[in-house]
Enzyme design. Sequence first.
Site, short mmCIF file in Angstrom:
data_model
loop_
_atom_site.label_atom_id
_atom_site.label_comp_id
_atom_site.label_asym_id
_atom_site.label_seq_id
_atom_site.Cartn_x
_atom_site.Cartn_y
_atom_site.Cartn_z
N ASP A 61 0.88 -1.08 0.08
CA ASP A 61 0.12 -0.17 0.01
C ASP A 61 0.69 0.92 -0.10
O ASP A 61 0.50 2.54 0.66
CB ASP A 61 -0.87 -0.07 1.31
N HIS A 102 -4.29 -1.53 -5.29
CA HIS A 102 -3.65 -0.64 -5.42
C HIS A 102 -4.07 0.57 -6.23
O HIS A 102 -5.52 0.23 -7.06
CB HIS A 102 -2.23 -0.75 -6.24
#
Length: 429
Positions: A13, A41
């Site tokens: 992340d 993502h």
Amino acid sequence: MPAIVIVGAQWGDEGKGKATDLLGGRVDYVVKPNGGNNAGHTVVVNGEKYELKLLPAGILSPNAIPIIGNGCVVNLEALFDEIDALKARGADTSKLRVSANAHLVAPYHQVLDKVTERFLGKRAIGTTGRGIGPAYMDKVARLGIRVQDVFDESILRQKVEGSLAQKNELLVKVYNRRAIDVEEIVAYFLGFAERLQPLVIDSTIELNNALDDGKVVLMEGGQATYLDVDHGTYPFVTSSNPTAGGSSVGSGIGPTRITRVVGIIKAYTTRVGAGPFPTELFDEMGEYLQKTGGEFGVNTGRPRRCGWYDAVLARHAARINGFTDYFVTKLDVLTGIEKIPVCVAYDVDGVRHEEMPMTQTEFHHAKPIFEYLDGWTEDISGAKTLDDLPENARNYVLELEKMSGTRFSAIGVGPDRDQTIVVHDLIDG
């Protein structure tokens, strides 16, 4: 021409999607070399947010050919759902290609993933439940089904029978679940064959020919360094190698052809799921970073655990991956914090460690040793150069660069691809 690898330097992340999207207009191929639809993502283009899971972020770059590499595990249902969702928003997905050697996630992998996590209870790893681990287990156990098998019904049936012979025993006798029917699974996969066929290529040949022809190839690693099955915080890791070396294996591009390895790292640290996290915050500041940074998982919606920047992890990640550059993201999230702690070493049972502790036990016992840097209150979201940053924000970046042992070539000051300070060109610099 260059082959460039992008790698997450923390626990995922970090903003790899933004980095890929930023470079996508200048590369010819974007390859996803590992992982599946377990690692989401987010990419923001012209103010529009796109949340991707299985597809490479390069799917949104008009000039790049996106490829799902041989190191991935592919859930075909999820793949086409994601393609259809992008098409509905006007995105062009026609150039997407999938390696014939990529493995497939079967429905029984997802069943096993979920029942195993429930069975483990408090000892659960915290997987996404999408069957990624069991699919990789089958790959290593030589029980896996590959993309190419969907086009040969006899081989497909043979492989499904071999895999279910073992799994049905486990499901019925250990987990008290019903047995899964072989023909049901065969029919499931055959149902995708017609739509899948035009996408399938020998990606190794395609990518190496592209490099020979002077094309630029970008490899977009999934997950991150500390989720790597070998180099991560084992056993709280993924089932593949999302470090730089895994990009060669998962794409078929030899390591000597890689010219640049870019680590993506947040200006603070986050983690999803279980596992050690030395700088984790359990107070209002942790909630502030979570809320201000929008720290909720793309895939699961789970809140991310938040903590301060860890220079020990940054140095170790640079060593493991051979980073040539760091791309720092979410610097803007720290705006308004008066004093910003940065972890420079660990205290492990009274002993100072400036490197990653050797054992799992030591890392679990690690307590952060902080240095404190002055914060800033000015809005930095429009900064285009380092000189545009307020003095304290610039000093924060330069101090982190010094502590981390790798040059900072780009700094994200907002979610959009244009909200990036480029210090050194990530392709030619």
